[in-house]
Enzyme design. Structure first.
Site, short mmCIF file in Angstrom:
data_model
loop_
_atom_site.label_atom_id
_atom_site.label_comp_id
_atom_site.label_asym_id
_atom_site.label_seq_id
_atom_site.Cartn_x
_atom_site.Cartn_y
_atom_site.Cartn_z
N ASP A 161 0.82 -1.22 0.00
CA ASP A 161 0.00 0.00 0.00
C ASP A 161 0.85 1.27 0.00
OD1 ASP A 161 1.08 -0.04 2.53
OD2 ASP A 161 -0.83 0.15 3.60
N HIS A 207 3.37 1.97 2.14
CA HIS A 207 3.92 2.44 3.43
C HIS A 207 5.44 2.25 3.48
CE1 HIS A 207 3.07 -1.83 5.12
NE2 HIS A 207 4.38 -1.71 5.10
#
Ligand code: F6R
Length: 260
Positions: A136, A138
């Protein structure tokens, strides 16, 4: 930002280890920023090999972990303190007293996060920060919508990250919901960051972080603001990059005096 596309994990690990070795030779007391997850493991293997084979010396080095789960019992095999000890620090001659991590068991979480920031600052800051990237986008455990100026603090994991990390635990239910992580502002303070991404499941994150807008929806895109960020990717992770040929051309023709 320098994007280097290599054929696989081995050459990536070797190049990252070259940068760490060069740093330790010019600055034996260097401060290393340590990531966990799968991506840095080949680098730790390579550093352990160089320590064993060539005597690469970590005796004065210091280490700071990027992040930690909240709520795991002390000594839990998947706590990042344990992972870093098992995968890296106990395989080289770094002093355990010189290796630090956020305290996921602290009673006063905000106070312990402030103390962690102070400890990094008092050590002179991180010289070289290793990073992976989540599916995602991160870095550390700075999930999408993290402040781009954030410092070490508690975060709640997105379900996608819990599912991604369930492979390290017995089941999804065992993956904590909360973590402590260096902030994006903390990571930006490191003098050099090396991000490693391999496999097709990272292709979208890599594209967003390298070629997308700087935006909290892809926290790793904040590295576009870093003056010395190196992105090491394999062919699969590079497969969605629009300018892949340009990155290859730049690396193939890099002036020999330019280091990583
Ligand atoms: C771990 C960390 C995370 C991981 C990321 C990718 O300390 O900070 O950002 O780097 O979740 O994990 P892997 O490498 O397992 O795909």
């Amino acid at each position: 930002m320098e994007v280097i596309i290599l054929s696989g994990s081995r050459p990536i690990a070797s190049l990252a280890a070259d940068a760490i070795e060069a740093l330790l030779r010019r600055k034996p007391g260097a401060v290393l920023g340590l990531a966990t997850g799968s991506s840095p493991l080949p680098v730790y293997n390579e550093l352990a090999l160089r320590h064993e084979r060539d005597g690469l010396d970590f005796s004065q080095a210091r280490g700071f972990a990027l992040d930690e789960y909240v709520g795991l019992p002390p000594g839990h095999p998947e706590s990042y303190r344990e992972v870093i000890r098992r995968e890296f620090t106990e395989r080289v001659n770094i002093s355990p007293a010189n290796v630090h991590g956020p305290d996921g068991a602290a009673e006063d979480i905000p106070g312990s996060c402030r103390a962690y920031e102070d400890a990094i600052r008092d050590a002179g800051g991180v010289d070289l920060q290793l990073l992976g990237v989540g599916t995602d986008g991160h870095i550390g455990f700075n999930e999408p919508a993290s402040s781009l100026a954030s410092r070490t603090r508690i975060k709640t994991l997105i379900e996608q990250t819990r599912r991604d990390n369930a492979r390290f635990f017995g089941s999804l239910a065992e993956v904590p919901h909360h973590v402590l992580t260096q902030g994006l502002g903390t990571i930006l303070d490191a003098r050099h960051v090396i991000l490693i991404a391999t496999g097709a499941q990272k292709a979208q994150s890599v594209r967003d972080l390298v070629e997308g807008p700087v935006a909290a929806i892809c926290p790793a895109s904040v590295l576009q603001l870093h003056p010395h960020a190196t992105i090491l990717v394999d062919e699969a992770a590079a497969s969605s990059l629009r300018l892949a040929d340009y990155y290859r051309h730049s690396y193939d023709n890099k002036p020999s005096w330019q280091r990583l």
